[in-house]
Motif scaffolding. Structure first.
Motif, PDB file in Angstrom:
ATOM      1  N   LEU A 152     -37.762 -67.972 -46.915  1.00 32.04           N
ATOM      2  CA  LEU A 152     -38.755 -67.760 -48.009  1.00 32.04           C
ATOM      3  C   LEU A 152     -37.797 -68.329 -49.299  1.00 32.04           C
ATOM      4  O   LEU A 152     -36.791 -67.610 -49.680  1.00 32.04           O
ATOM      5  CB  LEU A 152     -39.338 -66.530 -48.272  1.00 32.04           C
ATOM      6  N   THR A 153     -38.510 -69.111 -50.153  1.00 28.01           N
ATOM      7  CA  THR A 153     -37.921 -69.445 -51.280  1.00 28.01           C
ATOM      8  C   THR A 153     -38.855 -69.124 -52.505  1.00 28.01           C
ATOM      9  O   THR A 153     -40.115 -68.689 -51.898  1.00 28.01           O
ATOM     10  CB  THR A 153     -37.454 -70.957 -51.563  1.00 28.01           C
ATOM     11  N   ASN A 154     -38.856 -69.134 -53.674  1.00 30.29           N
ATOM     12  CA  ASN A 154     -39.821 -68.786 -54.744  1.00 30.29           C
ATOM     13  C   ASN A 154     -40.502 -70.326 -55.107  1.00 30.29           C
ATOM     14  O   ASN A 154     -41.122 -70.232 -56.194  1.00 30.29           O
ATOM     15  CB  ASN A 154     -39.338 -68.163 -55.659  1.00 30.29           C
ATOM     16  N   ALA A 155     -40.423 -71.152 -54.549  1.00 26.58           N
ATOM     17  CA  ALA A 155     -40.927 -72.714 -54.895  1.00 26.58           C
ATOM     18  C   ALA A 155     -42.347 -72.398 -54.945  1.00 26.58           C
ATOM     19  O   ALA A 155     -42.826 -73.272 -56.182  1.00 26.58           O
ATOM     20  CB  ALA A 155     -40.636 -73.539 -53.837  1.00 26.58           C
ATOM     21  N   SER A 156     -43.228 -71.731 -54.291  1.00 26.39           N
ATOM     22  CA  SER A 156     -44.577 -71.420 -54.450  1.00 26.39           C
ATOM     23  C   SER A 156     -44.880 -70.927 -55.835  1.00 26.39           C
ATOM     24  O   SER A 156     -45.831 -71.338 -56.540  1.00 26.39           O
ATOM     25  CB  SER A 156     -45.301 -70.613 -53.322  1.00 26.39           C
ATOM     26  N   VAL A 157     -44.044 -70.045 -56.234  1.00 22.05           N
ATOM     27  CA  VAL A 157     -44.317 -69.403 -57.523  1.00 22.05           C
ATOM     28  C   VAL A 157     -44.230 -70.310 -58.703  1.00 22.05           C
ATOM     29  O   VAL A 157     -45.155 -70.459 -59.613  1.00 22.05           O
ATOM     30  CB  VAL A 157     -43.253 -68.226 -57.704  1.00 22.05           C
ATOM     31  N   THR A 158     -43.211 -71.151 -58.652  1.00 25.69           N
ATOM     32  CA  THR A 158     -42.709 -72.212 -59.593  1.00 25.69           C
ATOM     33  C   THR A 158     -44.045 -73.260 -59.215  1.00 25.69           C
ATOM     34  O   THR A 158     -44.609 -73.638 -60.801  1.00 25.69           O
ATOM     35  CB  THR A 158     -41.582 -72.922 -59.151  1.00 25.69           C
ATOM     36  N   PHE A 159     -44.467 -73.619 -58.386  1.00 27.68           N
ATOM     37  CA  PHE A 159     -45.658 -74.377 -58.425  1.00 27.68           C
ATOM     38  C   PHE A 159     -46.611 -73.888 -58.966  1.00 27.68           C
ATOM     39  O   PHE A 159     -47.364 -74.815 -59.819  1.00 27.68           O
ATOM     40  CB  PHE A 159     -45.807 -74.748 -56.797  1.00 27.68           C
ATOM     41  N   HIS A 160     -47.142 -72.826 -58.885  1.00 30.39           N
ATOM     42  CA  HIS A 160     -48.372 -72.125 -59.390  1.00 30.39           C
ATOM     43  C   HIS A 160     -48.202 -71.994 -60.873  1.00 30.39           C
ATOM     44  O   HIS A 160     -48.981 -72.301 -61.629  1.00 30.39           O
ATOM     45  CB  HIS A 160     -48.857 -70.787 -58.667  1.00 30.39           C
ATOM     46  N   GLU A 161     -46.989 -71.662 -61.316  1.00 27.41           N
ATOM     47  CA  GLU A 161     -46.790 -71.537 -62.556  1.00 27.41           C
ATOM     48  C   GLU A 161     -46.963 -72.906 -63.296  1.00 27.41           C
ATOM     49  O   GLU A 161     -47.564 -73.035 -64.483  1.00 27.41           O
ATOM     50  CB  GLU A 161     -45.324 -71.229 -63.028  1.00 27.41           C
ATOM     51  N   LYS A 162     -46.416 -74.055 -62.862  1.00 28.61           N
ATOM     52  CA  LYS A 162     -46.694 -75.572 -63.150  1.00 28.61           C
ATOM     53  C   LYS A 162     -48.092 -75.629 -63.462  1.00 28.61           C
ATOM     54  O   LYS A 162     -48.601 -76.608 -64.079  1.00 28.61           O
ATOM     55  CB  LYS A 162     -46.365 -76.267 -62.206  1.00 28.61           C
ATOM     56  N   MET A 163     -49.248 -75.069 -62.460  1.00 26.96           N
ATOM     57  CA  MET A 163     -50.575 -75.293 -62.457  1.00 26.96           C
ATOM     58  C   MET A 163     -51.122 -74.331 -63.356  1.00 26.96           C
ATOM     59  O   MET A 163     -52.333 -74.295 -62.980  1.00 26.96           O
ATOM     60  CB  MET A 163     -50.887 -75.142 -60.824  1.00 26.96           C
ATOM     61  N   ASN A 164     -50.449 -73.556 -64.142  1.00 21.61           N
ATOM     62  CA  ASN A 164     -51.125 -72.659 -65.137  1.00 21.61           C
ATOM     63  C   ASN A 164     -51.718 -71.528 -64.731  1.00 21.61           C
ATOM     64  O   ASN A 164     -52.521 -70.925 -65.322  1.00 21.61           O
ATOM     65  CB  ASN A 164     -52.002 -73.297 -65.982  1.00 21.61           C
TER      66      ASN A 164
ATOM     67  N   MET B  61     -51.028 -64.140 -58.465  1.00 22.31           N
ATOM     68  CA  MET B  61     -51.075 -65.021 -59.611  1.00 22.31           C
ATOM     69  C   MET B  61     -52.637 -65.192 -59.990  1.00 22.31           C
ATOM     70  O   MET B  61     -53.410 -65.453 -58.954  1.00 22.31           O
ATOM     71  CB  MET B  61     -50.169 -66.174 -59.489  1.00 22.31           C
ATOM     72  N   GLU B  62     -52.824 -65.748 -61.058  1.00 21.89           N
ATOM     73  CA  GLU B  62     -54.265 -65.957 -61.655  1.00 21.89           C
ATOM     74  C   GLU B  62     -54.464 -66.994 -62.382  1.00 21.89           C
ATOM     75  O   GLU B  62     -53.626 -67.216 -63.322  1.00 21.89           O
ATOM     76  CB  GLU B  62     -54.884 -64.757 -62.399  1.00 21.89           C
ATOM     77  N   LYS B  63     -55.538 -67.649 -62.289  1.00 22.99           N
ATOM     78  CA  LYS B  63     -55.910 -68.859 -63.138  1.00 22.99           C
ATOM     79  C   LYS B  63     -57.360 -68.503 -63.477  1.00 22.99           C
ATOM     80  O   LYS B  63     -58.214 -68.337 -62.648  1.00 22.99           O
ATOM     81  CB  LYS B  63     -55.637 -70.101 -62.728  1.00 22.99           C
ATOM     82  N   ILE B  64     -57.661 -68.831 -64.634  1.00 31.59           N
ATOM     83  CA  ILE B  64     -59.316 -68.626 -65.315  1.00 31.59           C
ATOM     84  C   ILE B  64     -59.849 -69.827 -65.409  1.00 31.59           C
ATOM     85  O   ILE B  64     -59.348 -70.620 -66.261  1.00 31.59           O
ATOM     86  CB  ILE B  64     -59.291 -67.709 -66.636  1.00 31.59           C
ATOM     87  N   LEU B  65     -60.737 -70.235 -64.630  1.00 31.08           N
ATOM     88  CA  LEU B  65     -61.540 -71.591 -64.772  1.00 31.08           C
ATOM     89  C   LEU B  65     -62.638 -71.752 -65.855  1.00 31.08           C
ATOM     90  O   LEU B  65     -62.961 -72.772 -66.076  1.00 31.08           O
ATOM     91  CB  LEU B  65     -61.937 -71.867 -63.352  1.00 31.08           C
ATOM     92  N   GLY B  66     -63.150 -70.447 -66.241  1.00 32.05           N
ATOM     93  CA  GLY B  66     -64.428 -70.512 -67.198  1.00 32.05           C
ATOM     94  C   GLY B  66     -64.434 -69.431 -67.955  1.00 32.05           C
ATOM     95  O   GLY B  66     -63.448 -68.462 -67.957  1.00 32.05           O
ATOM     96  N   GLU B  67     -65.502 -69.463 -68.708  1.00 32.55           N
ATOM     97  CA  GLU B  67     -65.599 -68.367 -69.595  1.00 32.55           C
ATOM     98  C   GLU B  67     -66.589 -67.165 -69.163  1.00 32.55           C
ATOM     99  O   GLU B  67     -67.448 -67.522 -68.425  1.00 32.55           O
ATOM    100  CB  GLU B  67     -66.603 -68.834 -70.938  1.00 32.55           C
TER     101      GLU B  67
ATOM    102  N   CYS C 289     -42.784 -63.382 -52.030  1.00 33.79           N
ATOM    103  CA  CYS C 289     -41.852 -63.837 -53.173  1.00 33.79           C
ATOM    104  C   CYS C 289     -40.600 -63.051 -52.543  1.00 33.79           C
ATOM    105  O   CYS C 289     -40.631 -61.940 -51.999  1.00 33.79           O
ATOM    106  CB  CYS C 289     -42.088 -63.571 -54.483  1.00 33.79           C
ATOM    107  N   THR C 290     -39.364 -63.253 -53.461  1.00 37.09           N
ATOM    108  CA  THR C 290     -38.113 -62.545 -52.924  1.00 37.09           C
ATOM    109  C   THR C 290     -37.152 -62.431 -53.783  1.00 37.09           C
ATOM    110  O   THR C 290     -37.025 -63.638 -54.618  1.00 37.09           O
ATOM    111  CB  THR C 290     -37.557 -63.018 -51.432  1.00 37.09           C
ATOM    112  N   GLU C 291     -36.313 -61.518 -54.075  1.00 32.42           N
ATOM    113  CA  GLU C 291     -35.201 -61.348 -55.193  1.00 32.42           C
ATOM    114  C   GLU C 291     -34.251 -62.287 -54.680  1.00 32.42           C
ATOM    115  O   GLU C 291     -33.651 -63.102 -55.464  1.00 32.42           O
ATOM    116  CB  GLU C 291     -34.639 -59.873 -55.179  1.00 32.42           C
ATOM    117  N   LYS C 292     -33.993 -62.367 -53.303  1.00 29.21           N
ATOM    118  CA  LYS C 292     -32.876 -63.293 -52.945  1.00 29.21           C
ATOM    119  C   LYS C 292     -33.495 -64.262 -51.864  1.00 29.21           C
ATOM    120  O   LYS C 292     -33.891 -63.879 -50.864  1.00 29.21           O
ATOM    121  CB  LYS C 292     -31.991 -62.472 -52.042  1.00 29.21           C
TER     122      LYS C 292
END
Length: 200
Positions: free
Chosen positions: A141-153, A176-182, A133-136
């Motif tokens: 590099l863009t931050n498109a992957s961050v946005t994509f993963h945010e949309k994927m929860n 970035m993290e996603k929890i799949l189960g308990e 990721c990058t501030e600028k």
């Protein structure tokens, strides 16, 4: 384990085989040579790339999106060890690469959705994505992957400042993290990808 699932009239999601290595490597080559999406700076040899696929498939899914019309590989995704310690067995790191001319067409979403479904059947709980990721934003590099993963929860759980140096520039990385189960006690053991019985 051989996984194959038709997503729509245009795309199949299938398990990668070693014979796909050259085609996958060409997809990856663009990202190594032209972007900071991967912090790898030299394109791996076909032998090295094939060995990576073989190692992954011993335990985790390695999937490809295939054109139903032409049979061409449109993109790929896979999971790998988060850390090489037994206590981390329920956590993985994922990667997704889509052919450069086919981005933003939903291929990455199909790959990640199918990857997550398989990981859940393996009793994997924590899924991580390490994302440049990058501030600028710039040409590398863009931050498109961050946005994509945010949309994927996925949610951001960590940031490493200026930890990657490529193209004579410093880039940061977020986790970035996603929890799949308990999370339970005791927890079900992890199943190898080869041990699964999957619905077509």
């Amino acid at each position: 384990m051989c996984f194959e699932k038709k997503q729509n009239s245009e795309i199949f999601i299938k398990t990668v085989s070693i014979k796909d290595a050259a085609e996958l490597l060409e997809i990856y080559r663009y990202y190594v040579e032209n972007t900071a999406i991967t912090f790898e700076v030299e394109v791996p040899s076909l032998q090295e790339f094939s060995a990576r696929i073989e190692k992954t498939l011993k335990k985790y899914p390695y999937l490809k999106a295939v054109s139903a019309k032409t049979g061409e590989i449109l993109g790929y995704s896979y999971a790998g060890e988060f850390k090489n310690r037994a206590a981390y067995d329920w956590a993985v790191e994922t990667s997704i690469y889509v052919r450069k001319d086919l981005r933003k067409q939903g291929i990455g979403r199909l790959l990640l959705e199918n990857l997550e479904k398989i990981l859940k059947k393996q009793n994997i709980l924590n899924v991580y994505a390490c994302i440049g990721c990058t501030e600028k934003e710039d040409e590398y590099l863009t931050n498109a992957s961050v946005t994509f993963h945010e949309k994927m929860n996925y949610r951001t759980v960590g940031r490493f400042e200026n930890c990657g140096y490529k193209f004579d520039r410093w880039y940061s990385m977020i986790l970035m993290e996603k929890i799949l189960g308990e999370h339970k006690t005791p927890q079900k053991k992890i199943l190898l990808f080869s041990e699964l019985t999957l619905d077509k």
